[in-house]
Scaffold this active site. Structure first.
Site, PDB file in Angstrom:
ATOM      1  N   LYS A  40       0.820  -1.206   0.000  1.00  0.00           N
ATOM      2  CA  LYS A  40       0.000   0.000   0.000  1.00  0.00           C
ATOM      3  C   LYS A  40       0.862   1.267   0.000  1.00  0.00           C
ATOM      4  O   LYS A  40       0.568   2.222  -0.717  1.00  0.00           O
ATOM      5  CB  LYS A  40      -0.851  -0.071   1.271  1.00  0.00           C
ATOM      6  CG  LYS A  40      -1.895   0.916   1.456  1.00  0.00           C
ATOM      7  CD  LYS A  40      -2.819   0.491   2.583  1.00  0.00           C
ATOM      8  CE  LYS A  40      -2.164  -0.066   3.824  1.00  0.00           C
ATOM      9  NZ  LYS A  40      -1.460   0.891   4.679  1.00  0.00           N
ATOM     10  N   ARG A 119      -7.644   3.371  10.682  1.00  0.00           N
ATOM     11  CA  ARG A 119      -7.291   1.978  10.934  1.00  0.00           C
ATOM     12  C   ARG A 119      -8.379   1.258  11.711  1.00  0.00           C
ATOM     13  O   ARG A 119      -8.295   0.044  11.889  1.00  0.00           O
ATOM     14  CB  ARG A 119      -6.056   1.920  11.830  1.00  0.00           C
ATOM     15  CG  ARG A 119      -4.677   1.977  11.247  1.00  0.00           C
ATOM     16  CD  ARG A 119      -4.206   0.743  10.574  1.00  0.00           C
ATOM     17  NE  ARG A 119      -2.854   0.337  10.870  1.00  0.00           N
ATOM     18  CZ  ARG A 119      -1.759   0.969  10.478  1.00  0.00           C
ATOM     19  NH1 ARG A 119      -1.814   2.073   9.808  1.00  0.00           N
ATOM     20  NH2 ARG A 119      -0.574   0.469  10.764  1.00  0.00           N
ATOM     21  N   ARG A 158      10.804  -6.989   3.122  1.00  0.00           N
ATOM     22  CA  ARG A 158      10.725  -5.533   2.922  1.00  0.00           C
ATOM     23  C   ARG A 158      11.893  -4.809   3.605  1.00  0.00           C
ATOM     24  O   ARG A 158      12.261  -5.127   4.732  1.00  0.00           O
ATOM     25  CB  ARG A 158       9.397  -5.029   3.501  1.00  0.00           C
ATOM     26  CG  ARG A 158       9.238  -3.540   3.380  1.00  0.00           C
ATOM     27  CD  ARG A 158       7.822  -3.123   3.394  1.00  0.00           C
ATOM     28  NE  ARG A 158       7.176  -3.339   4.687  1.00  0.00           N
ATOM     29  CZ  ARG A 158       5.895  -3.068   4.906  1.00  0.00           C
ATOM     30  NH1 ARG A 158       5.137  -2.631   3.927  1.00  0.00           N
ATOM     31  NH2 ARG A 158       5.372  -3.280   6.091  1.00  0.00           N
ATOM     32  N   ARG A 191      12.253  -2.560   9.201  1.00  0.00           N
ATOM     33  CA  ARG A 191      11.525  -1.785  10.200  1.00  0.00           C
ATOM     34  C   ARG A 191      11.298  -2.619  11.455  1.00  0.00           C
ATOM     35  O   ARG A 191      11.024  -3.811  11.370  1.00  0.00           O
ATOM     36  CB  ARG A 191      10.154  -1.368   9.634  1.00  0.00           C
ATOM     37  CG  ARG A 191      10.231  -0.143   8.805  1.00  0.00           C
ATOM     38  CD  ARG A 191       8.966   0.174   8.080  1.00  0.00           C
ATOM     39  NE  ARG A 191       7.730  -0.312   8.677  1.00  0.00           N
ATOM     40  CZ  ARG A 191       6.539  -0.096   8.138  1.00  0.00           C
ATOM     41  NH1 ARG A 191       6.425   0.590   7.018  1.00  0.00           N
ATOM     42  NH2 ARG A 191       5.453  -0.559   8.699  1.00  0.00           N
ATOM     43  N   ARG A 202       0.490  -7.469  14.340  1.00  0.00           N
ATOM     44  CA  ARG A 202      -0.122  -6.529  13.397  1.00  0.00           C
ATOM     45  C   ARG A 202      -1.190  -7.211  12.533  1.00  0.00           C
ATOM     46  O   ARG A 202      -2.219  -6.619  12.230  1.00  0.00           O
ATOM     47  CB  ARG A 202       0.956  -5.914  12.492  1.00  0.00           C
ATOM     48  CG  ARG A 202       1.816  -4.914  13.233  1.00  0.00           C
ATOM     49  CD  ARG A 202       3.033  -4.540  12.432  1.00  0.00           C
ATOM     50  NE  ARG A 202       2.712  -3.754  11.268  1.00  0.00           N
ATOM     51  CZ  ARG A 202       3.490  -3.644  10.198  1.00  0.00           C
ATOM     52  NH1 ARG A 202       4.625  -4.298  10.130  1.00  0.00           N
ATOM     53  NH2 ARG A 202       3.134  -2.887   9.204  1.00  0.00           N
TER      54      ARG A 202
HETATM   55  P1  AMP Z   1       2.268   1.685   9.301  1.00  0.00           P
HETATM   56  O1  AMP Z   1       3.544   2.225   8.758  1.00  0.00           O
HETATM   57  O2  AMP Z   1       1.067   2.359   8.721  1.00  0.00           O
HETATM   58  O3  AMP Z   1       2.188   0.184   9.211  1.00  0.00           O
HETATM   59  O4  AMP Z   1       2.244   2.054  10.863  1.00  0.00           O
HETATM   60  C1  AMP Z   1       3.226   1.583  11.746  1.00  0.00           C
HETATM   61  C2  AMP Z   1       2.690   1.561  13.155  1.00  0.00           C
HETATM   62  O5  AMP Z   1       2.284   2.889  13.550  1.00  0.00           O
HETATM   63  C3  AMP Z   1       1.458   0.702  13.365  1.00  0.00           C
HETATM   64  O6  AMP Z   1       1.783  -0.664  13.582  1.00  0.00           O
HETATM   65  C4  AMP Z   1       0.829   1.367  14.594  1.00  0.00           C
HETATM   66  O7  AMP Z   1       1.528   1.001  15.771  1.00  0.00           O
HETATM   67  C5  AMP Z   1       1.106   2.846  14.355  1.00  0.00           C
HETATM   68  N1  AMP Z   1       0.017   3.455  13.570  1.00  0.00           N
HETATM   69  C6  AMP Z   1       0.111   4.041  12.337  1.00  0.00           C
HETATM   70  N2  AMP Z   1      -1.061   4.522  11.931  1.00  0.00           N
HETATM   71  C7  AMP Z   1      -1.963   4.224  12.898  1.00  0.00           C
HETATM   72  C8  AMP Z   1      -3.361   4.432  13.054  1.00  0.00           C
HETATM   73  N3  AMP Z   1      -4.095   5.045  12.121  1.00  0.00           N
HETATM   74  N4  AMP Z   1      -3.938   3.985  14.202  1.00  0.00           N
HETATM   75  C9  AMP Z   1      -3.243   3.381  15.157  1.00  0.00           C
HETATM   76  N5  AMP Z   1      -1.923   3.136  15.073  1.00  0.00           N
HETATM   77  C10 AMP Z   1      -1.267   3.550  13.950  1.00  0.00           C
END
Ligand code: AMP
Length: 247
Positions: A40, A119, A158, A191, A202
């Site tokens: 994404k 989310r 990744r 990451r 996750r």
């Molecule tokens: P992502 O890069 O979008 O996968 O985000 C990495 C981490 O940031 C996630 O596993 C959450 O811990 C936190 N995070 C990012 N966006 C959100 C969101 N909209 N709601 C809650 N946690 C978030």
């Protein structure tokens, strides 16, 4: 050549935003959904360049906050980073507060691509309320879909650039030089939340909290399903076709 819009205002929460010269009058306003690892973020980067809309990732805001000195982080951000390290979702109020602080990015004429937000259903409701107050309408929600085994394969390979955040993959999107970003020469890393133990949390979280958003946006007739292809280019071509944008 089109370039990505400047994301400093989004990442730091500090205006002003320096918009690119080729910014269209009215940009696309999209939400991108998809399980972790479906690609994404890569689609958001490709779409950002093509559509001139800003790529707004809440995950990137938290990662940017991680590079601040501990004394420069607010208590809310410190608490948010602990959730993130464990692969858990940051509480809805914290995320919504952070997005509200950046609402200038939602009214920007260049449009936006929300990646990783909303989310949860309460976040989607909060976003709908905020957009209503701002007088902004979503053009659509792209839902990127891929079977679970393929998702897990993608996440383990990744690698992300420590400087410009571009994404690579050890098998399907190799950098020209191992461990080095093609775009800016930054170091590539795994990451923290892509480690296997965090990935398991996750995926469970996605199923429980984020998958219901598909129904939520389907009921609002905003959902557009995109079957992920073998390469990012194939998926990108499908995304453009679904949006009715010429390649
Ligand atoms: P992502 O890069 O979008 O996968 O985000 C990495 C981490 O940031 C996630 O596993 C959450 O811990 C936190 N995070 C990012 N966006 C959100 C969101 N909209 N709601 C809650 N946690 C978030």
């Amino acid at each position: 050549m089109k370039t990505q819009a400047d994301r400093t205002a989004w990442l730091t929460g500090k205006p002003p935003c320096i918009t690119p010269p080729n910014q269209p009058q009215k940009g696309w306003r999209l939400v991108l959904l998809g399980a972790p690892g479906v690609g994404k973020g890569t689609q958001a980067e490709l779409l950002a360049v093509k559509l001139g809309a800003c790529h707004l990732s809440t995950g990137d805001v938290f990662r940017a906050a991680k590079t601040l000195a501990v004394c420069d982080r607010s208590p809310a951000i410190n608490a948010a980073l602990d959730y993130m390290r464990r692969g858990e979702l940051v509480p809805d109020d914290t995320v919504l507060g952070m997005v509200k602080e950046r609402s200038d990015c939602l009214t920007c004429g260049g449009g936006f691509l929300l990646d990783g937000f909303p989310r949860t259903v309460p976040q989607a409701e909060g976003l709908a309320e905020l957009l209503g107050q701002l007088g902004v309408k979503l053009d659509g929600v792209l839902s990127y879909e891929l079977p679970l085994e393929e998702v897990l394969e993608r996440i383990s390979g990744r690698r992300v650039c420590s400087q410009c955040k571009a994404s690579f993959h050890l098998v399907s999107l190799k950098p020209k030089v191992e461990g080095v970003c093609d775009h800016c020469g930054g170091r590539l890393f795994l990451r923290e939340d892509d480690r296997p133990e965090a990935v398991r949390v996750r995926m469970q979280t996605y199923e429980k909290s984020t998958a219901p958003l598909i129904d939520f946006y389907e009921r609002k007739a905003l959902l557009r399903r995109v079957r992920c292809g073998a390469t990012p280019d194939v998926t990108f071509a499908r995304s453009l076709q679904i949006l009715g944008v010429s390649a």
